[in-house]
Scaffold this motif. Sequence first.
Motif, mmCIF file in Angstrom:
data_model
loop_
_atom_site.group_PDB
_atom_site.id
_atom_site.type_symbol
_atom_site.label_atom_id
_atom_site.label_comp_id
_atom_site.label_asym_id
_atom_site.label_seq_id
_atom_site.Cartn_x
_atom_site.Cartn_y
_atom_site.Cartn_z
ATOM 1 N N ASN A 152 5.171 -2.274 -4.137
ATOM 2 C CA ASN A 152 6.383 -1.519 -3.851
ATOM 3 C C ASN A 152 7.619 -2.215 -4.568
ATOM 4 O O ASN A 152 8.154 -3.145 -4.264
ATOM 5 C CB ASN A 152 6.656 -1.444 -2.381
ATOM 6 C CG ASN A 152 7.674 -0.695 -1.942
ATOM 7 O OD1 ASN A 152 8.729 -0.513 -2.656
ATOM 8 N ND2 ASN A 152 7.732 -0.205 -0.749
ATOM 9 N N TYR A 196 8.130 -6.399 5.806
ATOM 10 C CA TYR A 196 6.940 -5.746 5.409
ATOM 11 C C TYR A 196 5.679 -6.481 5.652
ATOM 12 O O TYR A 196 5.856 -7.688 5.668
ATOM 13 C CB TYR A 196 7.092 -5.576 3.682
ATOM 14 C CG TYR A 196 8.115 -4.765 3.274
ATOM 15 C CD1 TYR A 196 8.007 -3.447 2.921
ATOM 16 C CD2 TYR A 196 9.336 -5.269 2.963
ATOM 17 C CE1 TYR A 196 9.146 -3.011 2.538
ATOM 18 C CE2 TYR A 196 10.471 -4.714 2.223
ATOM 19 C CZ TYR A 196 10.205 -3.240 2.325
ATOM 20 O OH TYR A 196 11.308 -2.499 1.988
ATOM 21 N N ILE A 197 4.608 -5.864 6.041
ATOM 22 C CA ILE A 197 3.350 -6.673 5.650
ATOM 23 C C ILE A 197 3.518 -7.231 4.334
ATOM 24 O O ILE A 197 3.413 -6.252 3.540
ATOM 25 C CB ILE A 197 2.221 -5.728 6.168
ATOM 26 C CG1 ILE A 197 2.381 -5.107 7.640
ATOM 27 C CG2 ILE A 197 0.949 -6.445 5.889
ATOM 28 C CD1 ILE A 197 1.506 -3.902 7.935
ATOM 29 N N ALA A 214 -1.440 -5.025 1.950
ATOM 30 C CA ALA A 214 -2.447 -4.197 2.733
ATOM 31 C C ALA A 214 -3.812 -4.090 2.186
ATOM 32 O O ALA A 214 -4.072 -3.444 1.127
ATOM 33 C CB ALA A 214 -1.555 -2.834 2.509
ATOM 34 N N GLY A 239 -1.499 -8.752 7.938
ATOM 35 C CA GLY A 239 -1.079 -7.888 9.126
ATOM 36 C C GLY A 239 -1.736 -7.896 10.104
ATOM 37 O O GLY A 239 -3.070 -8.229 10.118
ATOM 38 N N LEU A 248 -0.794 2.590 5.127
ATOM 39 C CA LEU A 248 0.214 1.287 5.223
ATOM 40 C C LEU A 248 1.241 1.354 4.070
ATOM 41 O O LEU A 248 2.306 0.920 3.915
ATOM 42 C CB LEU A 248 -0.430 -0.017 5.526
ATOM 43 C CG LEU A 248 -0.950 -0.128 6.872
ATOM 44 C CD1 LEU A 248 -1.727 -1.448 7.022
ATOM 45 C CD2 LEU A 248 0.365 -0.302 7.911
ATOM 46 N N LEU A 258 3.235 4.520 3.049
ATOM 47 C CA LEU A 258 4.261 4.587 3.862
ATOM 48 C C LEU A 258 5.202 3.747 4.142
ATOM 49 O O LEU A 258 6.369 3.781 4.682
ATOM 50 C CB LEU A 258 3.476 4.793 5.468
ATOM 51 C CG LEU A 258 2.722 5.864 5.689
ATOM 52 C CD1 LEU A 258 2.136 5.744 7.431
ATOM 53 C CD2 LEU A 258 3.743 7.123 5.864
ATOM 54 N N GLY A 259 5.127 2.655 2.917
ATOM 55 C CA GLY A 259 6.113 1.896 2.695
ATOM 56 C C GLY A 259 6.150 0.816 3.617
ATOM 57 O O GLY A 259 7.004 0.024 3.833
ATOM 58 N N ARG A 260 5.185 0.560 4.520
ATOM 59 C CA ARG A 260 4.974 -0.610 5.285
ATOM 60 C C ARG A 260 4.516 -1.860 4.827
ATOM 61 O O ARG A 260 4.635 -3.142 5.679
ATOM 62 C CB ARG A 260 4.347 -0.162 6.584
ATOM 63 C CG ARG A 260 4.924 0.904 7.454
ATOM 64 C CD ARG A 260 4.277 1.413 8.550
ATOM 65 N NE ARG A 260 3.665 0.358 9.368
ATOM 66 C CZ ARG A 260 2.501 0.687 10.255
ATOM 67 N NH1 ARG A 260 2.002 1.806 10.406
ATOM 68 N NH2 ARG A 260 2.343 -0.288 11.047
ATOM 69 N N ALA A 261 3.724 -1.779 3.871
ATOM 70 C CA ALA A 261 3.455 -2.916 3.111
ATOM 71 C C ALA A 261 4.015 -3.388 1.389
ATOM 72 O O ALA A 261 4.106 -2.035 0.795
ATOM 73 C CB ALA A 261 1.752 -3.041 2.991
#
Length: 418
Positions: A145, A176-177, A180, A238, A252, A255-258
């Motif tokens: 990212n 963030y994680i 992923a 995570g 993950l 969606l921008g979480r990792a």
Amino acid sequence: MSMKKLGAGLLATTILAGTVASAQDVTLTIESWRNDDLLLWQDVIIPAFEANNPGIHVEFTPSAPAEYNAVLNSKLEAGSAGDLITCRPFDASLALYEAGHLADLSDLDAMANFSSVAQSAWQTDDGSATFCVPMASVIHGFIYNADAFAELGLEEPTTVDEFFAVLDAIEEDGGYIPMAMGVNDQWEAATMGYNNIGPNYWRGEEGRLALIAGEQSLTDEAWVAPYRQLARWGQYLGRGFEAQTYPDSQNLFTLGRAAIYPAGSWEITGFNAQADFAMGAFAPPVQNAGDECYISDHTDIAIGLNPASPNAEAARTFLEWVGSEEFATIYANALPGFFSLSNFDVAMEDPLAQEFVSWRGECNSTIRSTYQILSRGTPNLENDTWNASAQVIRGAESPEDAAARLQAGLASWYEPQQ
């Protein structure tokens, strides 16, 4: 037959009329596991072929990826398989050829457009017969990212120490994680884990071929060291990564979480469609700055001829086109992340795909270590490597124990390792 063709036939000599009358329209069907690509074949690839080959129609009829081998084998045994068969690399397709279910295509003119390395995934061990036209390889590395990296002031890592420093910084920030990847499905741990980072340790083809020859073993440092790195990954994946599936990991990340995703380049198309942030990619980090680098540039997909096809001549016309520069350019850009195996210099429009393919100019290419010869016996080294990689990341097995287990399994049936 169209009125235009009929008129041409009536005006021509008797011989020409006979030729026209026999040139019936032919429909070729393609068996494949790439059901994700159905629209691309229907809307882009097939129309390009049919435009210059009137009278030959093509239908792309895929099965679900996990069921493809079983579905294809049952169709072949029943005599109901399509004219063209999409080929997985190495032993699965070799077995089809040896069973008489793939034709020898060594005499196709288009084969001259592929290197011996590209052809090797669809050849007999002695190289005397080539039975599928190479279509594409997939390259491994890490997709990240780019917005998250910019926000945290991070740069792409080039060494293992830099890689873990980046992971530590992401973990410390807490937004963030860090990475992923789950181990529920096991194959990712081996494919995007062990065979992604491993070539930098076993020096790509040098180590892979030495393993096949029995000159190296899986308990050698070069083969254990990647597991030592994987054992460190667990803390960055995570909460609940042990139960996380492959689609969970994809979600993950998109969606921008990792922040980082250990990847195969086949993810590019889906990630482009789903992620609303900028992305970048980096090659597997080397152990020390300045080390020679190696990438898994894995011969992944080809296409062959069903010897039972009643439309062999038309099918060979299609296969010659699959080996052309036109096909290479269309396919590589319709499916960014599936890279042409041809000798043509194919321009890539997608920046992420271009980043992955640029590593070919900087690093040495190799294929996944377990795919050729070493997974022909029982226990199956490919499946065992899935399990061992997942167990090591989970912390349930030490790198040394995992390597010893894999080596014992291989040596139990593979003579050069005994």
